[in-house]
Design an enzyme around this catalytic site. Structure first.
Site, short mmCIF file in Angstrom:
data_model
loop_
_atom_site.label_atom_id
_atom_site.label_comp_id
_atom_site.label_asym_id
_atom_site.label_seq_id
_atom_site.Cartn_x
_atom_site.Cartn_y
_atom_site.Cartn_z
N GLU A 284 19.62 64.97 61.72
CA GLU A 284 18.72 63.92 61.20
C GLU A 284 17.81 64.51 60.12
O GLU A 284 17.53 63.86 59.11
CB GLU A 284 17.84 63.33 62.31
CG GLU A 284 18.58 62.77 63.51
CD GLU A 284 19.43 61.56 63.20
OE1 GLU A 284 19.56 61.17 62.02
OE2 GLU A 284 20.02 61.01 64.14
N TRP A 287 19.76 64.47 57.12
CA TRP A 287 19.84 63.14 56.48
C TRP A 287 18.62 62.94 55.57
O TRP A 287 18.72 62.42 54.47
CB TRP A 287 19.84 62.03 57.54
CG TRP A 287 21.20 61.62 58.03
CD1 TRP A 287 21.72 61.86 59.27
CD2 TRP A 287 22.21 60.89 57.30
NE1 TRP A 287 22.99 61.32 59.35
CE2 TRP A 287 23.31 60.72 58.17
CE3 TRP A 287 22.30 60.37 56.01
CZ2 TRP A 287 24.48 60.05 57.78
CZ3 TRP A 287 23.46 59.70 55.62
CH2 TRP A 287 24.53 59.55 56.50
N TRP A 315 24.12 36.89 46.41
CA TRP A 315 23.27 36.73 47.60
C TRP A 315 22.76 35.29 47.68
O TRP A 315 22.48 34.68 46.65
CB TRP A 315 22.06 37.68 47.53
CG TRP A 315 22.41 39.13 47.44
CD1 TRP A 315 22.27 39.93 46.35
CD2 TRP A 315 22.95 39.95 48.47
NE1 TRP A 315 22.70 41.20 46.63
CE2 TRP A 315 23.12 41.25 47.93
CE3 TRP A 315 23.32 39.74 49.80
CZ2 TRP A 315 23.63 42.32 48.67
CZ3 TRP A 315 23.83 40.80 50.54
CH2 TRP A 315 23.98 42.06 49.98
N ASN A 350 15.24 53.58 65.04
CA ASN A 350 16.34 53.67 64.06
C ASN A 350 17.49 52.71 64.37
O ASN A 350 18.03 52.07 63.47
CB ASN A 350 16.85 55.10 64.00
CG ASN A 350 18.00 55.24 63.01
OD1 ASN A 350 17.83 54.96 61.83
ND2 ASN A 350 19.17 55.63 63.49
N TRP A 368 19.54 43.01 50.01
CA TRP A 368 18.94 44.08 50.82
C TRP A 368 17.62 44.56 50.24
O TRP A 368 16.77 45.10 50.95
CB TRP A 368 19.92 45.26 50.96
CG TRP A 368 20.36 45.86 49.66
CD1 TRP A 368 21.43 45.47 48.90
CD2 TRP A 368 19.76 46.94 48.94
NE1 TRP A 368 21.52 46.23 47.76
CE2 TRP A 368 20.51 47.15 47.76
CE3 TRP A 368 18.65 47.76 49.17
CZ2 TRP A 368 20.18 48.13 46.82
CZ3 TRP A 368 18.33 48.74 48.24
CH2 TRP A 368 19.09 48.91 47.09
N TRP A 391 18.81 51.35 53.71
CA TRP A 391 19.18 49.99 53.31
C TRP A 391 20.51 49.96 52.57
O TRP A 391 21.35 49.10 52.82
CB TRP A 391 18.06 49.34 52.49
CG TRP A 391 17.04 48.72 53.39
CD1 TRP A 391 15.86 49.27 53.79
CD2 TRP A 391 17.16 47.46 54.08
NE1 TRP A 391 15.22 48.43 54.68
CE2 TRP A 391 15.99 47.31 54.86
CE3 TRP A 391 18.11 46.45 54.11
CZ2 TRP A 391 15.77 46.19 55.67
CZ3 TRP A 391 17.89 45.32 54.91
CH2 TRP A 391 16.74 45.21 55.67
P1 FAD Z 1 14.01 61.20 64.80
O1 FAD Z 1 15.22 60.59 65.38
O2 FAD Z 1 13.18 62.03 65.68
O3 FAD Z 1 14.48 62.07 63.54
C1 FAD Z 1 13.73 63.18 63.05
C2 FAD Z 1 13.39 62.99 61.60
O4 FAD Z 1 14.56 63.02 60.81
C3 FAD Z 1 12.70 61.67 61.29
O5 FAD Z 1 11.33 61.73 61.56
C4 FAD Z 1 13.03 61.51 59.81
O6 FAD Z 1 12.16 62.27 59.02
C5 FAD Z 1 14.41 62.11 59.71
N1 FAD Z 1 15.44 61.08 59.83
C6 FAD Z 1 16.02 60.62 60.95
N2 FAD Z 1 16.97 59.71 60.67
C7 FAD Z 1 16.99 59.60 59.34
C8 FAD Z 1 17.75 58.83 58.43
N3 FAD Z 1 18.73 57.99 58.84
N4 FAD Z 1 17.49 58.94 57.12
C9 FAD Z 1 16.53 59.78 56.66
N5 FAD Z 1 15.78 60.55 57.47
C10 FAD Z 1 16.01 60.46 58.79
N6 FAD Z 1 12.99 56.86 57.76
C11 FAD Z 1 11.80 57.16 57.20
O7 FAD Z 1 11.27 58.25 57.43
N7 FAD Z 1 11.18 56.26 56.39
C12 FAD Z 1 11.73 55.04 56.08
O8 FAD Z 1 11.14 54.27 55.33
C13 FAD Z 1 12.97 54.70 56.69
N8 FAD Z 1 13.55 53.49 56.48
C14 FAD Z 1 14.76 53.21 57.05
C15 FAD Z 1 15.37 51.97 56.78
C16 FAD Z 1 16.60 51.67 57.33
C17 FAD Z 1 17.26 50.33 57.03
C18 FAD Z 1 17.24 52.58 58.18
C19 FAD Z 1 18.57 52.25 58.81
C20 FAD Z 1 16.66 53.81 58.46
C21 FAD Z 1 15.42 54.14 57.89
N9 FAD Z 1 14.80 55.38 58.15
C22 FAD Z 1 13.59 55.67 57.55
C23 FAD Z 1 15.47 56.41 58.94
C24 FAD Z 1 15.14 56.42 60.45
O9 FAD Z 1 15.25 55.12 60.97
C25 FAD Z 1 13.74 56.97 60.74
O10 FAD Z 1 13.55 58.20 60.08
C26 FAD Z 1 13.53 57.20 62.23
O11 FAD Z 1 13.73 56.01 62.94
C27 FAD Z 1 12.13 57.72 62.47
O12 FAD Z 1 11.93 57.93 63.82
P2 FAD Z 1 11.76 59.39 64.41
O13 FAD Z 1 10.74 60.14 63.63
O14 FAD Z 1 11.55 59.24 65.86
O15 FAD Z 1 13.18 60.02 64.09
#
Ligand code: FAD
Ligand code: FO1
Length: 476
Positions: A284, A287, A315, A350, A368, A391
């Site tokens: 993650e 990512w 759209w 997420n 989107w 997105w």
């Molecule tokens: P954890 O599961 O603990 O992951 C650890 C860290 O990894 C996160 O804090 C984040 O920094 C990073 N991470 C995890 N998943 C992703 C991912 N798919 N993409 C990029 N980084 C990731 N994340 C954001 O930080 N800001 C946003 O604005 C954002 N918008 C999103 C919009 C959509 C439509 C989707 C599908 C995902 C988005 N995410 C975003 C990614 C992800 O949903 C969040 O990072 C995550 O839910 C944050 O929760 P956590 O800190 O508990 O994540």
């Protein structure tokens, strides 16, 4: 008197594990922090009150930390390319240091600040601090170009050596009283509240702002949940994820600290299952870096769809349906629960981000970018690269080579909220309904009426067919 270096903070709101700040202290002991409240960001219409509240909270702790070290964090307000050189000149600063960012806005802003400082003969120095690997460090072997697909990016990224935690800062020299007065004449102000800036948010944030709370959360997560992350990360009613996203967005915690914590946990793992939890979490973090690298190399992502077939997609953009989605009143319980979580706490799990993003684009056939903006208006972890990446992934408009992804809300709920716990938590009016109704969304009309829960605004099956047809037409 020592030379003064101003350190300009933006999304690196901490003292520890801070590459740029540590480098500044190698040059001089007189390092003073600076944060510029930037109308170019704060006056935009996609800024979430929860996010500004978090940011201001981080700044408050950072200000205290500077004081404890013997220095100050100055707050100024205005266009950075005017306000910063003005302050630097008045204080006779030798140099201004800052950490770089991948966002198109940041690149332009930084260029103009650098030029304005150069005109005054003030040195600047920059660092990559917010990523484990800077853009350009992870390139394809075949053509030395940036990766457009995550899996090969991860393979290369995970193999490369990563820096350890940056040097600890124990003491700084700050401004004299006379210099503080001078700074005030050049625009230094007291830290305003989020409310002063026009952003009201009273709900407690999932992780409180600041370095201390972020450190504590990382420790908590690494003590327990990280070992089961592989299993539990998908269930929105379980606290199975770190919730460190806002801390990572604003740099309340250093990414090297986070990485080193994962390595320490890996050493403790006694089972393959635990190990795979840690590696999945590392993925993650990758990512996050992947999307930031993509934004750096392909800034056009921030303007719209990457793939041609989505650039002028027909759209439907029905305003009333969009409103229902925003408010969590679509009549699809899992979608509504997710949107209400977002509206109430400024964060969404997420799994649910993916569900509601698919629903907006594939079921409601709404651009989107409307959803992307709404998320930025609400999320306290809202981040251009991750949000745009998420997105475009959900809309199938991005770099991801996979065919169309369409989520069925009922199957998602059945898999990830089988007892309807998450739905019950967030959609209070149906919290006493039968689990089967909640999960399948197949709620008899009479029940809906008696619980005062809306009719579904669209039929998933019909919309799915319609979307596929539109997509085929665009492709041809
Ligand atoms: P954890 O599961 O603990 O992951 C650890 C860290 O990894 C996160 O804090 C984040 O920094 C990073 N991470 C995890 N998943 C992703 C991912 N798919 N993409 C990029 N980084 C990731 N994340 C954001 O930080 N800001 C946003 O604005 C954002 N918008 C999103 C919009 C959509 C439509 C989707 C599908 C995902 C988005 N995410 C975003 C990614 C992800 O949903 C969040 O990072 C995550 O839910 C944050 O929760 P956590 O800190 O508990 O994540
Ligand atoms: N950075 C700043 O330097 N000044 C601000 O006033 C500011 C406000 C802000 C509000 C919301 C948000 O999500 C981020 C904010 N940031 C601010 C940080 C911002 O992410 C970075 O400055 C980026 O480099 C901008 O591209």
């Amino acid at each position: 008197m020592s030379d003064l270096i101003l350190f300009w903070h933006r999304r690196d709101l901490r003292i520890s594990d801070h590459l740029g700040l540590a480098a500044a202290t190698e040059r001089t002991s007189k390092v003073v922090g600076l944060f510029c409240l930037d109308p170019g960001i704060l006056d935009r219409d996609d800024v979430a009150p929860a996010r500004v509240t978090y940011m201001i909270g981080c700044l408050a702790e950072l200000q205290q930390s500077y004081q404890q070290l013997g220095s100050q964090l100055l707050i100024i307000q205005g266009e950075p390319h005017k306000a910063i050189p003005q302050l630097a000149e008045v204080l006779k600063a030798k140099a201004v240091f800052w950490n770089l960012d991948v966002e198109p806005y940041a690149k332009n802003r930084d260029r103009s600040v650098k030029d304005a400082l150069a005109e005054k003969g003030i040195e600047t120095k920059n660092f990559w601090d917010q990523l484990l690997h800077a853009p350009g460090q992870i390139l394809t072997q075949s053509s030395d170009s940036p990766y457009k697909v995550y899996t090969p990016f991860w393979r290369s990224w995970s193999k490369q050596d990563k820096a350890g935690v940056a040097k600890e800062i124990k003491q700084l020299e700050g401004l004299s009283q006379a210099e503080i007065k001078l700074a005030e004449t050049a625009g230094a102000i007291a830290l305003p509240s989020a409310k002063d800036l026009g952003y009201e948010w009273d709900t407690p944030l999932l992780v409180p702002p600041g370095e201390t709370a972020a450190q504590e959360r990382l420790e908590e997560f690494c003590d327990r949940a990280i070992y089961c992350y592989d299993e539990e990360r998908n269930f929105p009613y379980v606290d199975g994820t770190s919730q460190l996203s806002a801390a990572l967005k604003f740099g309340a915690i250093g990414i090297r600290t986070v990485w080193q914590a994962t390595l320490a946990v890996l050493e403790n793992c006694r089972s393959d299952e635990a190990k795979s939890g840690v590696v999945t979490w590392q993925k993650e973090l990758a990512w996050r870096e992947f999307y930031q690298h993509c934004m750096f190399f392909f800034p056009e992502l921030s303007e719209g769809a990457y793939r041609a077939e989505f650039q002028d997609f027909p759209w439907e953009n029905d305003e009333a349906k969009f409103q229902a989605w925003c408010e969590g009143k679509t009549g699809y319980p899992i979608v509504d629960a997710s949107m209400r979580q977002l509206n109430e706490i400024g964060w969404m799990h997420n799994r649910c981000r993916m569900i509601v993003a698919s629903f907006l684009t594939k079921d409601l056939i709404i651009d989107w970018r409307w959803g992307e903006k709404y998320f930025m208006q609400k999320l306290y972890d809202g981040d251009l690269s991750a949000n745009n990446g998420g997105w475009q992934w959900s809309a199938s408009s991005g770099m991801d080579p996979k065919p169309l992804r369409i989520f069925n809300p009922a199957s998602q709920a059945a898999k990830f909220d089988p007892d309807g716990e998450y739905i019950r938590q967030w959609v209070s009016e149906i919290s006493s309904m039968d689990t089967e109704y909640l999960v399948t969304g197949k709620i008899p009309d009479l029940e809906r009426a008696s619980y005062d829960y809306p009719q579904p605004i669209v039929d998933h099956k019909v919309q799915q067919r319609k979307f596929k047809l539109l997509y085929q037409q665009q492709k041809n």
